[in-house]
Each structure stands twice: as structure tokens, then as C-alpha cells.
Scaffold this motif. Sequence first.
Motif, short mmCIF file in Angstrom:
data_model
loop_
_atom_site.label_atom_id
_atom_site.label_comp_id
_atom_site.label_asym_id
_atom_site.label_seq_id
_atom_site.Cartn_x
_atom_site.Cartn_y
_atom_site.Cartn_z
N MET A 82 5.40 0.12 -2.72
CA MET A 82 6.40 0.74 -1.85
C MET A 82 6.56 2.21 -2.22
SD MET A 82 9.44 -1.94 -0.93
CE MET A 82 9.76 -2.58 -2.56
N CYS A 83 6.53 2.52 -3.52
CA CYS A 83 6.62 3.92 -3.95
C CYS A 83 5.36 4.69 -3.58
CB CYS A 83 6.86 3.99 -5.46
SG CYS A 83 8.46 3.33 -5.99
N LEU A 84 4.20 4.04 -3.72
CA LEU A 84 2.95 4.69 -3.33
C LEU A 84 2.96 5.03 -1.85
CD1 LEU A 84 0.01 5.51 -4.00
CD2 LEU A 84 -0.66 3.18 -3.38
N LEU A 85 3.37 4.07 -1.03
CA LEU A 85 3.46 4.32 0.42
C LEU A 85 4.46 5.43 0.71
CD1 LEU A 85 2.85 3.65 3.36
CD2 LEU A 85 4.50 1.76 3.21
N ALA A 86 5.60 5.41 0.02
CA ALA A 86 6.63 6.44 0.22
C ALA A 86 6.08 7.83 -0.08
CB ALA A 86 7.84 6.15 -0.65
N GLY A 87 5.31 7.96 -1.15
CA GLY A 87 4.74 9.26 -1.50
C GLY A 87 3.82 9.79 -0.41
N ASN A 88 3.04 8.91 0.19
CA ASN A 88 2.15 9.33 1.27
C ASN A 88 2.93 9.68 2.53
OD1 ASN A 88 -0.98 9.03 0.76
ND2 ASN A 88 0.04 7.43 -0.44
#
Length: 602
Positions: A82-88
Amino acid sequence: TLGSQSIDSNAILGNADLSYKYHFYDGAVIPIGLGLSLILNAVFFAGKINEEKLLTLPDLYGKRYGKTVEVIASLATIASFMCLLAGNLVGFGLILSYLFDLSDSAGIWIAGAFVWIYTVSGGLYSVAFTDVIQGGIGWIGIFVATMYFIANENEDAPPVSIGFPDYVYPDSFGEGGACDEFEGVPCKNDAALCCYNTDKWCPSDDNCVADNGAYPFGDKPIFSNQLTDPYALTPFPNAIFWDWATIFILAFGNLGALDFQARCMAARCPKTATVGCFIAGLSTFLIGVPVSYLGAIIRYYYGPDSMYAEFEADTCSEILGLPTCGMWMPDAQATVKYLTHEAPSFLGGWFLIGIVAASMSTADGAILAMGTVFSHNVIRNIGGTFVTKDNLLMVARISTIPFTLAAILIAAYYESSHSAGATGYLLIVAFDVVLATVVAPLFGCFYVKDPSPCAAFFAIIFGALTRIIMEFALPKDGFLLLPYGGPEFLDYGPAASSLYPVFFDKTTENLWDPSVEGCDQPRFEDYTGADSLAAFGVSVLTFVVIQFSGIGKDFGGSTFVPYTKDFEEEDESKNLATTDLGISQDPKAELKEEPKVDEAET
């Protein structure tokens, strides 16, 4: 497609932003860490994971440690992604908000909706093919544009400051420095000092060459000792500990990445998985590290010496000689502005398309990975009769909605104004989560004889608890700087005086005297990174102690018994993932000469 998961907006836009706001290695640590993780994965896991014939990474935890560990490992990896997706989404949203004059939040919401629709309309099989296209277009565009910018810009970093009327140079006549370079003249109030030549450089308001005097000795594209000397960037602080912590977090934390390991599982054979990781790691270095050089170029156009520079009025800094306006305010949109205003239109546009393509290739994989793991490894184990083979595919699809919404909310909270650059920061947080939890048990899966479910369970729990406790227990002021000695590591204080800075050609009584009107500067104190390393250490220590002491041999019930999923009973949820990754329905099919995917399934 491994490289497409590594080279995303975090590794490109986040990298450039951090290099611009701080310096070269503050951005370069992202592709360095990501590239190292792929090489480490090739060395330790890629071939072994491929041989296991799994569908998801948490399947491995179930096979070695039982269903309970499988479920908590699944939850940890979902939180990470979820954090990885948020960063993108932060990176994608920043581009949309700038190009279409939207708020940052609006850009993020539109980006999230677009990525979700794009993802669910295709599926994992589509992702594999689109990654190739997106990677080809995006990687080439980013690499070609970066090389062009580096080779053709007149200034590869902010040069020695020319100054402004009444500016006093830091050197004197005949020393071969700024005074001689800009043909300085004796100062009015002290002829021994060298001052800005107003007659030559600024004869009138509409014919004036000047800057803010921010770089009296000039800047460099890279300081070679930035990773070895805390004082390498004097008079500015150097986040040396955070840089090394970032490399470690990304290098080892990414070993628990769902998308990396899913592609290793999907490879035709162990050798292909291993070689693919090596190639993807080297590609990450090749494409990502040069982008860090753009930070200094962007700082020339939008840095503290540029015409666009903004400073916080109510700040002072003794080491900079500024009683007010001490703190420079970096432009959160500087990278996008450079690509759209300073770079050649075609190359700037190609670079932006590359960032969007890179974001899409990672974001769609992240959404599908979370949906597949949630339905296959979480709901299937704890959902009881709610989930059946007839509705599992629908559960996987529906679950992508709350995960995408959660990622959008995280991205909207941080946006692009975070002190570390939200794009790069959220990437590091993503793999900080799995480093503290699932990485130690992952090594145990292959490098320990009869790995203990009890050891894996408590390694995950204690690692997570340590990370959460230390997040709030350690001093953190948000600047990611350890409290080293020296004036470089003093934060900006409130405005100290209304007098002129010390480098102005004014009478003594009109110049700021820090000994009389002091600048009250607290010392930076941020131990971010120490908590990540400590949590991983606790996780490793817990696993080792329990594993080799024999503690907890009879711990737990049937859910702590290792098991192998019956692939003959797998349903449409597996079809969703296998069609994406090319995994055969029959695990024995990999032994055949030509692995096949059912035509109807495709």
C-alpha cells in the motif's frame, strides 16, 4: 518485467527530487538500494523460489511455517505494498496536478482511479506484456533524456555566485577566486574587501546580472566523500546515516517484495529467474543512478541562487551569516518544471512519459499482488464458508478497491511536500515494513534445516512491535539528520536581527553581529533509520534464538503445521494470477519440455 517493478516513479522522480533538495547521494541511494536488492535476490532466492512452484510469496511461508505465519506475512506484505502504491501515486499525481493545474490531492485521486481502472480491465497476464512495452518506451526515454541533459547543459551544477549590489565576496584580489572571476571592486566601507562590480554587472534595473549569493564557492554535481564524511556538504548538513540506512532497507527489504518474487516464480526455470534478477539489478543502476545527476542541474535553474528561489523570512543561520531568510524553500514541482520549461520539449515530454509508464508498470502490479494475496492467502484461510471457489475471483477483484483507496489516502496525506520527498520516502517506508517482519523468516525458509514455525511467528511479531515502539520512542524532528557536532548540524532558528547579513557592504553598526544578537538554533536530532535497523536486528535475533534453542517445538496448533496447497483444487483466483505470470496450473507441468497455458484460460 522485473526491471519495470524496480524502475518506477520512486526510483526516477523521487530520486531526482531528493538530489535536487539535498544532494547527489540523497537521491542515488534509491536506485543503488533497489539494484542491490535484485542482485541479492539473484544470489540468495530467485532460483530456489522458482523451484518451489508457488503462486504467491506468502505460499512459501505456509509451506514452511503453516497458515498462521502465512496470514501475518500476507498482512505485512500488503501493508508494504500500500505504501509502495502510494509513492507511485504521489509521483503520477504530481505530474497530473502540474500539467492540468490541479491540486496535489486531486492529481493523486485521478491517478489512483486511472491506475485501478487500467489494472482491473486487464489482469496479470496483461501486466506482463504491457511492462515490456512501458519499460521499453519509458527506460529508453529516461536514459536518453538524462544523458542528453548531462552532456548538453551549460552548467552541471550551480556555479560560484556572482552576487548582487553591495555583495562582499568571500575571497580577495589576486587569489583567483570569485573576486577575480567577476572583476570585483574595493568595497565602499572597507577597501581591503572585494565587492560586486555594480557598474559592470548591474548598470540598471533592466540590465542586471545577479543572483542571491547562495554559493560563494560554487556547488558540484557530486561530492565523492558524501557517503563517508558527515561534513562533506559544509556549510549544509549531510544525512549520511540516513543514506546508508536507506541502502540497507531497500537492499534487504525488497527481498520480501511481492512483485519481485512473483516474477521469479513465473520464470521458465531457476536459471532464468536468477539471470533476470541480475539483468534487472544492473538496469536499475544504469538508468536510475544517472538521474541523480539531474538534481544539481535542476538546482541551477530552481535552487537557492535562481530567480525563482524562495526563503522562509522568519529563519536565521549563523553558519550562513543570515539573520533572516535563512532557510531555502525547495520547489516541490522543480523536476517537472525543468522538464517542461528548460529541457528540449521532445526529450522533456519523453522523460515525463517514461515516469508515468514506470509508475503504471509498478502500480498495476502492486494492486494485483495485494488483491491476489488477500484473497488467496488471507481470506481463503480465515474466511470460512464466505469464500468459495466460485466467488474467490470476485473477492480478489473487489479487494483491490479498498487497497487502492487506502493507498490514495496515504499518498494524499504525504503529497510531494514531505521533507524527504514523499515519493522516495514512501518507497523506503514500504520496504521498511517487510524488513522488520518477513525477511528474517524468508532466509530461514532456505538456509535453516527444519525451520521453526514458532521462530518465524515471533520474529515477525517482535520485529513489528520493535519497529512500532521505536517509531514513537526515538527523537525525530523530520529532517533525517543525526545530532553530529558542528554548526552544520544546527537547525534554522527564528529571525535574529533586522540588520544586514555579514556579507553586505555596510557600516559595522548596520551589520548583524551574532555574538550580540544570537541565532537560537536547536541541533538536528532525528534517528530515523536506527529504528528500521534495530527492528530487523530484533527479528533476526528472535528467529535465531528460538530456532536453535528448540523453544516452542510444540507451539500452536494445526495452523502452525507446514502444509502444501493442493493445486488441483485451486480455483479461478489462481487463474487470475497464473494468466498474468505464466505459471502453469499443474505444478508438474514445469517438468515438461514446453510449459503450456490453457488456451481458454489465456
